[in-house]
Design a protein around this motif. Structure first.
Motif, PDB file in Angstrom:
ATOM      1  N   ILE A 257       0.856  -1.191   0.000  1.00  0.00           N
ATOM      2  CA  ILE A 257       0.000   0.000   0.000  1.00  0.00           C
ATOM      3  C   ILE A 257       0.885   1.232   0.000  1.00  0.00           C
ATOM      4  CG2 ILE A 257      -1.738   1.310   1.290  1.00  0.00           C
ATOM      5  CD1 ILE A 257      -2.628  -1.298   2.572  1.00  0.00           C
ATOM      6  N   ALA A 258       0.586   2.203  -0.849  1.00  0.00           N
ATOM      7  CA  ALA A 258       1.276   3.493  -0.831  1.00  0.00           C
ATOM      8  C   ALA A 258       0.333   4.522  -0.224  1.00  0.00           C
ATOM      9  CB  ALA A 258       1.682   3.908  -2.239  1.00  0.00           C
ATOM     10  N   VAL A 259       0.819   5.241   0.773  1.00  0.00           N
ATOM     11  CA  VAL A 259       0.008   6.252   1.453  1.00  0.00           C
ATOM     12  C   VAL A 259       0.652   7.617   1.274  1.00  0.00           C
ATOM     13  CG1 VAL A 259      -1.013   7.002   3.642  1.00  0.00           C
ATOM     14  CG2 VAL A 259      -0.701   4.550   3.183  1.00  0.00           C
ATOM     15  N   TYR A 304       4.160   1.925   2.133  1.00  0.00           N
ATOM     16  CA  TYR A 304       5.137   2.939   1.725  1.00  0.00           C
ATOM     17  C   TYR A 304       4.522   4.311   1.960  1.00  0.00           C
ATOM     18  CZ  TYR A 304       7.949   6.035  -1.167  1.00  0.00           C
ATOM     19  OH  TYR A 304       8.731   7.082  -1.598  1.00  0.00           O
ATOM     20  N   LEU A 305       5.272   5.190   2.628  1.00  0.00           N
ATOM     21  CA  LEU A 305       4.813   6.550   2.907  1.00  0.00           C
ATOM     22  C   LEU A 305       5.564   7.559   2.043  1.00  0.00           C
ATOM     23  CD1 LEU A 305       4.746   6.483   6.835  1.00  0.00           C
ATOM     24  CD2 LEU A 305       2.860   5.983   5.254  1.00  0.00           C
ATOM     25  N   LEU A 355       5.634   6.124  -7.797  1.00  0.00           N
ATOM     26  CA  LEU A 355       5.550   4.943  -6.960  1.00  0.00           C
ATOM     27  C   LEU A 355       4.116   4.739  -6.470  1.00  0.00           C
ATOM     28  CD1 LEU A 355       8.344   3.803  -4.636  1.00  0.00           C
ATOM     29  CD2 LEU A 355       5.991   3.405  -3.982  1.00  0.00           C
ATOM     30  N   CYS A 356       3.433   5.834  -6.149  1.00  0.00           N
ATOM     31  CA  CYS A 356       2.028   5.738  -5.731  1.00  0.00           C
ATOM     32  C   CYS A 356       1.153   5.249  -6.883  1.00  0.00           C
ATOM     33  CB  CYS A 356       1.521   7.093  -5.243  1.00  0.00           C
ATOM     34  SG  CYS A 356       2.130   7.577  -3.613  1.00  0.00           S
ATOM     35  N   PHE A 362      -3.619   2.489  -3.267  1.00  0.00           N
ATOM     36  CA  PHE A 362      -3.210   3.868  -2.982  1.00  0.00           C
ATOM     37  C   PHE A 362      -4.184   4.473  -1.983  1.00  0.00           C
ATOM     38  CE2 PHE A 362      -3.639   8.480  -4.252  1.00  0.00           C
ATOM     39  CZ  PHE A 362      -2.514   8.895  -3.559  1.00  0.00           C
ATOM     40  N   VAL A 363      -3.631   5.082  -0.928  1.00  0.00           N
ATOM     41  CA  VAL A 363      -4.444   5.726   0.098  1.00  0.00           C
ATOM     42  C   VAL A 363      -4.026   7.190   0.213  1.00  0.00           C
ATOM     43  CG1 VAL A 363      -5.101   5.766   2.532  1.00  0.00           C
ATOM     44  CG2 VAL A 363      -4.718   3.578   1.380  1.00  0.00           C
TER      45      VAL A 363
END
Length: 419
Positions: A257-259, A304-305, A355-356, A362-363
């Motif tokens: 998950i990308a945030v 991932y942030l 990357l997102c 995606f959040v």
């Protein structure tokens, strides 16, 4: 036997966390929010309303409610829809500013303007948010592919001819998603008079809703979704980071998950305040952690942030999801000097953006143009898993209730360009 104070504190924190999980209240989508943009931007308004059900197939797994990719869409525009490029009548210059989420829109507006007035578009420079933070277009984007992708649509020049001074160019303000009517009334007369112009795009609002007209604006679609590609070095570091994250996600079949969560924005005044509609504009690390946990993602989920370097405020998220990473822990060591430790922040923003777009989920913890343009790229590639944070009432709310309305209602601009 003495009491260990650390154990007492840890017990209290754990109890508090579970109480919060069990008492989360109303759902607050931020698809209708207020946010200020650089320059002359106005309040951001996103679509809001009831979300349709049944448009997404859930891939139920033991470690979380991951979603299945939908089919990759095909572009609705064709080469035959473009008019023949006429002899150039002058030059249009502009700069890319404020990050990749703005670049996409600025490119689209510049191409549309150049096409309509019959001008040659000059490759833009890239200006960051800090004074002196400037780069050439070639530092981030693939120049050759940009020119090739627009071949037959407009003429592109690598630089302004030496005989033309940039100081003498007439500056023309251009609203995002500029219309032919606006160009005809406000831009073309100045271009005819001056011969060469410089565009300054501004964002009255974040308007990424699907176009209302039946005919697809082929030029705008191509410019927004088919012109920009990363240059080799930047694309390589993005691919290496994605590969690294997936290797850390073995227990979730390589999914992550990308945030979009940046501490500097979360700390701004009013970020967590409610707008007139009662919707929130951003969510804290703790709120994101509880949101994802409540949906059913387990502790082995990899996150991932977009936050570049670790901040202590993120600890609460890592406590619930230990596999939470920022760029500094994912980026290959030999790439950090150029892409992470330099004074230029544009590299970091671009890496986050792409990357997102490639993540399995995606959040957007922060509302705005980043969320909107990431949604567009994901729609085009079939990666429609975008979960809009919200506080979930009870324990039985289906995951589909939190899929972005851009996806569930198919009201994003991308659905005008892809079918």
């Amino acid at each position: 036997m003495g009491v260990d104070l650390r154990q007492v504190v840890a017990g209290i924190l754990t109890l508090t966390m579970f109480v919060m999980l069990g008492n989360m209240i109303k759902r607050d989508h931020f698809d209708s929010v207020e946010e200020k943009f650089p320059g002359e931007a106005r309040d951001v308004q996103f679509d809001n309303g009831n979300v349709e059900q049944g448009l997404v197939t859930l891939a139920k797994k033991s470690n979380g409610p991951w979603l299945e990719d939908s089919q990759e869409l095909k572009s609705c525009w064709t080469d035959s829809s473009f008019e023949v490029v006429e002899e150039s009548r002058g030059y249009v210059t502009f700069s890319l500013t404020n990050g990749p989420e703005y670049h996409v829109s600025q490119i689209a507006d510049a191409v549309v303007v150049a096409k309509y007035i019959g001008a040659t578009l000059v490759l833009p420079d890239i200006r960051g948010s800090k004074p002196g933070d400037e780069r050439n277009f070639v530092d981030i984007y693939d120049v050759e592919k940009f020119i090739k992708n627009l071949d037959g649509v407009i003429k592109v020049a690598r630089k302004l001819p030496d005989k033309i001074s940039i100081r003498n160019l007439a500056v023309v303000k251009v609203p995002n998603r500029v219309t032919e009517e606006y160009i005809k009334e406000n831009i073309e007369p100045i271009f005819r008079s001056k011969g060469n112009i410089r565009l300054a795009t501004y964002f009255p609002s974040v308007n990424m809703r699907k176009a209302t007209q039946k005919n697809v604006d082929s030029v705008a679609c191509l410019a927004m979704f088919g012109s920009l590609e990363l240059q080799t070095d930047v694309n390589e570091v993005v691919d290496l980071m994605v590969e690294r994250i997936r290797s850390l996600s073995r227990k979730s079949d390589g999914q992550f998950i990308a945030v979009d969560l940046r501490v500097d924005i979360l700390e701004k005044k009013g970020c967590h305040g409610s707008s007139a509609t009662g919707a929130k504009s951003c969510f804290s690390p703790q709120e994101i952690a509880l949101f994802l946990r409540k949906l059913g993602f387990d502790k082995d989920t990899t996150i991932y942030l977009t936050q570049s370097r670790w901040d202590s405020s993120l600890d609460v998220l890592k406590d619930i999801f230990p596999k939470t990473y920022t760029k500094e822990s994912i980026m290959p060591a030999d790439k950090k000097v150029k892409f992470l430790e330099s004074e230029n922040s544009e590299f970091e923003k671009v890496i986050d953006f792409y990357l997102c777009a490639l993540s399995d989920v995606f959040v957007p913890a922060i509302s705005g143009l980043f969320y909107a343009n990431i949604a567009g790229k994901r729609i085009a590639s079939g990666k429609t898993e975008i979960l809009v944070p919200a506080e979930i009432p009870g324990t039985s709310a289906p995951l589909t209730k939190f899929i972005s309305p851009y996806i569930m209602k198919k009201n994003h601009l991308a659905y005008s360009c892809f079918c």
